[in-house]
Design a protein around this motif. Structure first.
Motif, PDB file in Angstrom:
ATOM      1  N   SER A 112     -12.327   4.178   1.968  1.00 54.84           N
ATOM      2  CA  SER A 112     -12.986   3.022   2.576  1.00 54.84           C
ATOM      3  C   SER A 112     -12.021   1.851   2.645  1.00 54.84           C
ATOM      4  O   SER A 112     -10.919   1.885   2.067  1.00 54.84           O
ATOM      5  CB  SER A 112     -14.228   2.637   1.768  1.00 54.84           C
ATOM      6  OG  SER A 112     -15.002   1.634   2.421  1.00 54.84           O
ATOM      7  N   THR A 113     -12.424   0.802   3.347  1.00 54.34           N
ATOM      8  CA  THR A 113     -11.724  -0.472   3.363  1.00 54.34           C
ATOM      9  C   THR A 113     -12.553  -1.488   2.583  1.00 54.34           C
ATOM     10  O   THR A 113     -13.754  -1.303   2.376  1.00 54.34           O
ATOM     11  CB  THR A 113     -11.505  -0.991   4.787  1.00 54.34           C
ATOM     12  OG1 THR A 113     -12.786  -1.198   5.406  1.00 54.34           O
ATOM     13  CG2 THR A 113     -10.694  -0.008   5.616  1.00 54.34           C
TER      14      THR A 113
ATOM     15  N   THR B 217      -6.445   5.727  12.190  1.00 52.49           N
ATOM     16  CA  THR B 217      -6.159   4.694  11.203  1.00 52.49           C
ATOM     17  C   THR B 217      -4.657   4.535  10.976  1.00 52.49           C
ATOM     18  O   THR B 217      -4.237   3.626  10.256  1.00 52.49           O
ATOM     19  CB  THR B 217      -6.842   4.999   9.861  1.00 52.49           C
ATOM     20  OG1 THR B 217      -6.434   6.296   9.394  1.00 52.49           O
ATOM     21  CG2 THR B 217      -8.351   4.970  10.006  1.00 52.49           C
TER      22      THR B 217
ATOM     23  N   ARG C   7       0.836  -1.205   0.000  1.00 53.58           N
ATOM     24  CA  ARG C   7       0.000   0.000   0.000  1.00 53.58           C
ATOM     25  C   ARG C   7       0.866   1.250   0.000  1.00 53.58           C
ATOM     26  O   ARG C   7       0.418   2.335  -0.340  1.00 53.58           O
ATOM     27  CB  ARG C   7      -0.943   0.005   1.200  1.00 53.58           C
ATOM     28  CG  ARG C   7      -0.260   0.124   2.559  1.00 53.58           C
ATOM     29  CD  ARG C   7      -1.283   0.181   3.687  1.00 53.58           C
ATOM     30  NE  ARG C   7      -0.693   0.310   5.003  1.00 53.58           N
ATOM     31  CZ  ARG C   7      -0.383  -0.695   5.791  1.00 53.58           C
ATOM     32  NH1 ARG C   7      -0.579  -1.938   5.361  1.00 53.58           N
ATOM     33  NH2 ARG C   7       0.121  -0.487   6.997  1.00 53.58           N
TER      34      ARG C   7
ATOM     35  N   ARG D 226      -2.552   3.072   7.743  1.00 53.88           N
ATOM     36  CA  ARG D 226      -3.325   2.149   6.899  1.00 53.88           C
ATOM     37  C   ARG D 226      -3.799   2.794   5.601  1.00 53.88           C
ATOM     38  O   ARG D 226      -4.269   2.108   4.700  1.00 53.88           O
ATOM     39  CB  ARG D 226      -4.534   1.601   7.664  1.00 53.88           C
ATOM     40  CG  ARG D 226      -4.139   0.651   8.791  1.00 53.88           C
ATOM     41  CD  ARG D 226      -5.327  -0.144   9.308  1.00 53.88           C
ATOM     42  NE  ARG D 226      -6.267   0.659  10.057  1.00 53.88           N
ATOM     43  CZ  ARG D 226      -7.528   0.900   9.678  1.00 53.88           C
ATOM     44  NH1 ARG D 226      -7.975   0.435   8.514  1.00 53.88           N
ATOM     45  NH2 ARG D 226      -8.323   1.621  10.430  1.00 53.88           N
TER      46      ARG D 226
ATOM     47  N   GLN E 284     -15.385   2.381   8.709  1.00 55.83           N
ATOM     48  CA  GLN E 284     -14.122   2.784   8.099  1.00 55.83           C
ATOM     49  C   GLN E 284     -14.326   3.542   6.779  1.00 55.83           C
ATOM     50  O   GLN E 284     -13.399   3.634   5.973  1.00 55.83           O
ATOM     51  CB  GLN E 284     -13.255   1.555   7.842  1.00 55.83           C
ATOM     52  CG  GLN E 284     -12.934   0.751   9.080  1.00 55.83           C
ATOM     53  CD  GLN E 284     -11.973   1.490   9.998  1.00 55.83           C
ATOM     54  OE1 GLN E 284     -10.816   1.701   9.671  1.00 55.83           O
ATOM     55  NE2 GLN E 284     -12.474   1.903  11.150  1.00 55.83           N
TER      56      GLN E 284
ATOM     57  N   ASP F 182      -7.136  -4.485   5.870  1.00 59.27           N
ATOM     58  CA  ASP F 182      -7.646  -3.243   6.469  1.00 59.27           C
ATOM     59  C   ASP F 182      -7.044  -1.994   5.837  1.00 59.27           C
ATOM     60  O   ASP F 182      -7.197  -0.889   6.360  1.00 59.27           O
ATOM     61  CB  ASP F 182      -7.401  -3.234   7.980  1.00 59.27           C
ATOM     62  CG  ASP F 182      -5.925  -3.250   8.353  1.00 59.27           C
ATOM     63  OD1 ASP F 182      -5.079  -3.369   7.439  1.00 59.27           O
ATOM     64  OD2 ASP F 182      -5.613  -3.143   9.558  1.00 59.27           O
ATOM     65  N   THR F 183      -6.361  -2.138   4.695  1.00 63.44           N
ATOM     66  CA  THR F 183      -5.832  -0.976   3.982  1.00 63.44           C
ATOM     67  C   THR F 183      -6.973  -0.067   3.545  1.00 63.44           C
ATOM     68  O   THR F 183      -7.987  -0.524   3.011  1.00 63.44           O
ATOM     69  CB  THR F 183      -5.025  -1.422   2.752  1.00 63.44           C
ATOM     70  OG1 THR F 183      -3.866  -2.120   3.191  1.00 63.44           O
ATOM     71  CG2 THR F 183      -4.609  -0.236   1.894  1.00 63.44           C
ATOM     72  N   MET F 184      -6.797   1.229   3.768  1.00 64.63           N
ATOM     73  CA  MET F 184      -7.812   2.216   3.407  1.00 64.63           C
ATOM     74  C   MET F 184      -7.424   2.878   2.082  1.00 64.63           C
ATOM     75  O   MET F 184      -6.284   3.301   1.904  1.00 64.63           O
ATOM     76  CB  MET F 184      -7.940   3.265   4.504  1.00 64.63           C
ATOM     77  CG  MET F 184      -8.999   4.309   4.267  1.00 64.63           C
ATOM     78  SD  MET F 184      -9.387   5.172   5.790  1.00 64.63           S
ATOM     79  CE  MET F 184     -10.158   3.862   6.734  1.00 64.63           C
TER      80      MET F 184
END
Length: 405
Positions: free
Chosen positions: A276-277, A223, A46, A226, A214, A57-59
């Protein structure tokens, strides 16, 4: 759940190959059927400089995958009997009174003729006459000069909508289809009708009921790291898709996560502003598939969702002469309220099911729901523009090939 596991595993190998070839920095996918997860895979990074993995859980910036959310918000107000879809936009934003549109073949902003004010329905279906700055017409050029694409910044959507209304439309409403900022303008309609800011309305009426903790217009506090970096293979502006100029680095950093304007967003772009995730957005996709219900909460009625996911055009998108940028065929595809509808997979040249409903984002994210096969798929990455590679039809082909019952 009707999948061949060996064929599902092809998804992971395909995604890994995109990362290995430095097409995408990282990616994740979730495939769900009958409300249960059938497959998940993530790979790559990411944040390349920081060496951080592209995790579950990467945003990410979902850009135009915001549009279905805003369309759902509009329909929650319609369900309350607050306005009909044929209501003119000027009922809510007076600046859109006494509209003009470019005459056919216009090369200047002053080559116009009077036209009707677009309706809410025309905005939902991209037949309003509005456009984007990356399209090729005099209005698009003016939008780019005045920065009227509702990007994050200090202006509100009310201010940008009023400034946009001072420009002509690119065609008389209802006569053509063109991808546009129409859904951004509808975000302002949500604010006017509800008396709440768009971020507040989304949080109260959609995100909290569905458990989407999220998803927001700003990167949520806490966060940490992330939030993903955004990359581009282009030399210049990654949003300049009309005449892309590829650079030497296929993964040039475009928006650093710690410096991104998504930490301080003031303009709540209903057309492209959410982060968002993948699990959060799957909650939204599953709500669509389930006919308006999710997490024990009802957002819309099943009949309203049926209505939204029908084709609202007189035929295919291609029948209405679109000139806008698109990364997938417009033949065999119609448009509902907030997303594309597959009319004929053969003409669309991509395996799928009649009635598939979905949309993607500028950073190459994508989702669709197939209510015939009780299927929902969400794919995340962070590379702009989304026309860089044919990942969307490839993804659909892989999922369809794995579904054997």
């Amino acid at each position: 759940m009707g999948f061949d596991q060996d064929r599902l595993d092809r998804l992971g190998r395909w995604m890994d190959s995109y990362v290995d070839r430095r097409r995408y920095p990282g990616a994740s996918v979730v495939v769900a059927r009958h409300g249960r997860e059938a497959y998940f895979h993530s790979c790559g990074q990411r944040n390349i400089d920081a060496g951080l993995a592209f995790d579950r859980d990467t945003m990410v910036r979902i850009y135009s995958m915001t549009k279905p959310v805003t369309s759902v918000a509009i329909m929650t107000l319609v369900e309350q009997g607050l306005f009909p879809l044929d209501a003119p936009l000027s009922d809510f934003i007076p600046a859109f009174t006494e509209m003009q549109a470019l005459v056919p073949g216009a090369e200047r902003l002053d080559q116009v003729a009077p036209c009707a004010t677009p309706t809410i329905h025309q905005l939902l279906t991209h037949t309003s006459g509005l456009t984007y700055s990356f399209n090729t017409n005099p209005v698009s050029e003016a939008m780019k000069e005045q920065e009227l694409d509702f990007s994050p910044g200090n202006r509100t959507i009310a201010t940008v909508a009023d400034q946009l209304a001072a420009l002509p439309l690119v065609f008389a409403p209802g006569t053509r289809w063109e991808y546009s900022v129409a859904i951004d303008v509808l975000g302002r309609v949500v604010e006017v009708v509800s008396g709440r800011s768009l971020d507040r309305y989304f949080a109260d009426e959609i995100f909290a009921p569905l458990g989407m903790t999220q998803t927001a217009f700003r990167v949520p506090e806490g966060t940490g790291d992330r939030f993903a970096a955004l990359y581009t293979p282009l030399e210049g502006d990654p949003m300049s898709v009309a005449a892309p100029d590829r650079g030497a680095d296929p993964l040039r950093l475009s928006d650093a996560p710690d410096e991104s304007r998504y930490h301080t967003t003031q303009c709540f772009s209903g057309g492209g502003g959410l982060v968002s995730t993948i699990d959060d957005y799957m909650r939204f996709a599953e709500m669509l598939r389930r006919g308006g219900e999710g997490n024990g909460a009802r957002i819309l009625s099943p009949r309203t969702l049926d209505f939204m996911m029908r084709n609202h055009l007189k035929g295919e998108i291609a029948d209405m002469g679109p000139t806008s940028f698109a990364e997938q065929p417009m033949q065999g595809t119609g448009f509902g309220l907030g997303g594309a509808v597959v009319l004929d997979p053969g003409r669309a040249r991509s395996p799928g099911t009649v009635g598939d409903f979905g949309w993607g984002g500028m950073a190459s994210t994508y989702f669709w729901v197939d209510r015939v096969n009780n299927l929902s798929v969400v794919f995340f990455t962070q590379l702009a523009p989304s026309s860089s590679y044919p990942s969307r039809p490839e993804l659909k082909a892989l999922v369809q090939a794995a579904m054997v019952a």
